[in-house]
Design a protein around this motif. Structure first.
Motif, PDB file in Angstrom:
ATOM      1  N   PHE A  16      -2.858  -2.904   6.339  1.00 50.80           N
ATOM      2  CA  PHE A  16      -1.646  -2.457   7.011  1.00 50.80           C
ATOM      3  C   PHE A  16      -0.551  -3.509   6.864  1.00 50.80           C
ATOM      4  O   PHE A  16      -0.820  -4.708   6.924  1.00 50.80           O
ATOM      5  N   ALA A  17       0.657  -3.068   6.662  1.00 48.71           N
ATOM      6  CA  ALA A  17       1.850  -3.906   6.539  1.00 48.71           C
ATOM      7  C   ALA A  17       1.857  -4.752   5.265  1.00 48.71           C
ATOM      8  O   ALA A  17       2.588  -5.720   5.177  1.00 48.71           O
ATOM      9  N   SER A  18       1.046  -4.385   4.295  1.00 52.25           N
ATOM     10  CA  SER A  18       1.060  -5.133   3.025  1.00 52.25           C
ATOM     11  C   SER A  18       2.136  -4.633   2.068  1.00 52.25           C
ATOM     12  O   SER A  18       2.420  -5.276   1.058  1.00 52.25           O
ATOM     13  N   ILE A  19       2.745  -3.475   2.373  1.00 47.80           N
ATOM     14  CA  ILE A  19       3.904  -2.975   1.635  1.00 47.80           C
ATOM     15  C   ILE A  19       4.899  -2.441   2.657  1.00 47.80           C
ATOM     16  O   ILE A  19       4.570  -2.269   3.837  1.00 47.80           O
ATOM     17  N   SER A  20       6.107  -2.167   2.203  1.00 50.46           N
ATOM     18  CA  SER A  20       7.125  -1.564   3.062  1.00 50.46           C
ATOM     19  C   SER A  20       8.075  -0.790   2.160  1.00 50.46           C
ATOM     20  O   SER A  20       9.172  -1.248   1.857  1.00 50.46           O
ATOM     21  N   ASP A  21       7.636   0.388   1.735  1.00 48.65           N
ATOM     22  CA  ASP A  21       8.409   1.220   0.818  1.00 48.65           C
ATOM     23  C   ASP A  21       8.831   2.499   1.524  1.00 48.65           C
ATOM     24  O   ASP A  21       7.999   3.198   2.102  1.00 48.65           O
TER      25      ASP A  21
END
Length: 145
Positions: A16-21
């Motif tokens: 969780f929260a390893s990307i933000s697209d």
């Protein structure tokens, strides 16, 4: 007897929260697998599972999240599976893991010996959502021997 031709995993984000697209109306690519299908005997079947975790902003109204699986690489290629998830309005932001499990069967043997499957995500409503992980795509191809 059934024979496994190939199995693959596409792991875009492991936590969780390893990307933000962000995404909204237009289909957005988030996962792809290529399955080797060399010398299949009989019918080819593919089973797949895909997951994308999405944050929906507060007070966005009731919205839909749609995951499409195509055989190919473009959103306009052969649609093999589509799933819609309806999220009700919430006073606070909500994070959900959307998981789709499906299959395709009686697939002709590809001339290139490879079947490519691609996952796209979209929101047909006027809301911008955020993909924040985890995301993965697992697929396995079988043939009848």
């Amino acid at each position: 007897m059934t024979r496994i031709l190939d199995a693959r995993t596409s792991q875009n984000a492991t936590t969780f929260a390893s990307i933000s697209d962000t995404f909204s109306f237009d289909p957005v690519f988030f996962a792809q697998v290529g399955l080797n299908c060399i010398n299949p005997a009989g019918n080819i079947r593919v089973q797949f599972t895909v997951t994308s975790t999405v944050t929906i902003p507060a007070e966005s109204g009731s919205i839909a999240v749609i995951i499409d699986i195509v055989r190919g690489t473009l959103p306009t290629d052969q649609l093999v599976y589509s799933a819609a998830f309806i999220e009700p309005n919430s006073a606070t932001a909500v994070t959900r893991a959307f998981t789709v499990t499906g299959s395709e069967f009686d697939i002709p043997a590809p001339a290139s010996n490879e079947l490519v499957y691609t996952a796209f995500i979209r929101c047909p409503d006027a809301v911008t959502l955020t993909r924040n992980g985890p995301e993965s795509f697992n697929a396995i191809a079988f043939s009848d021997d």
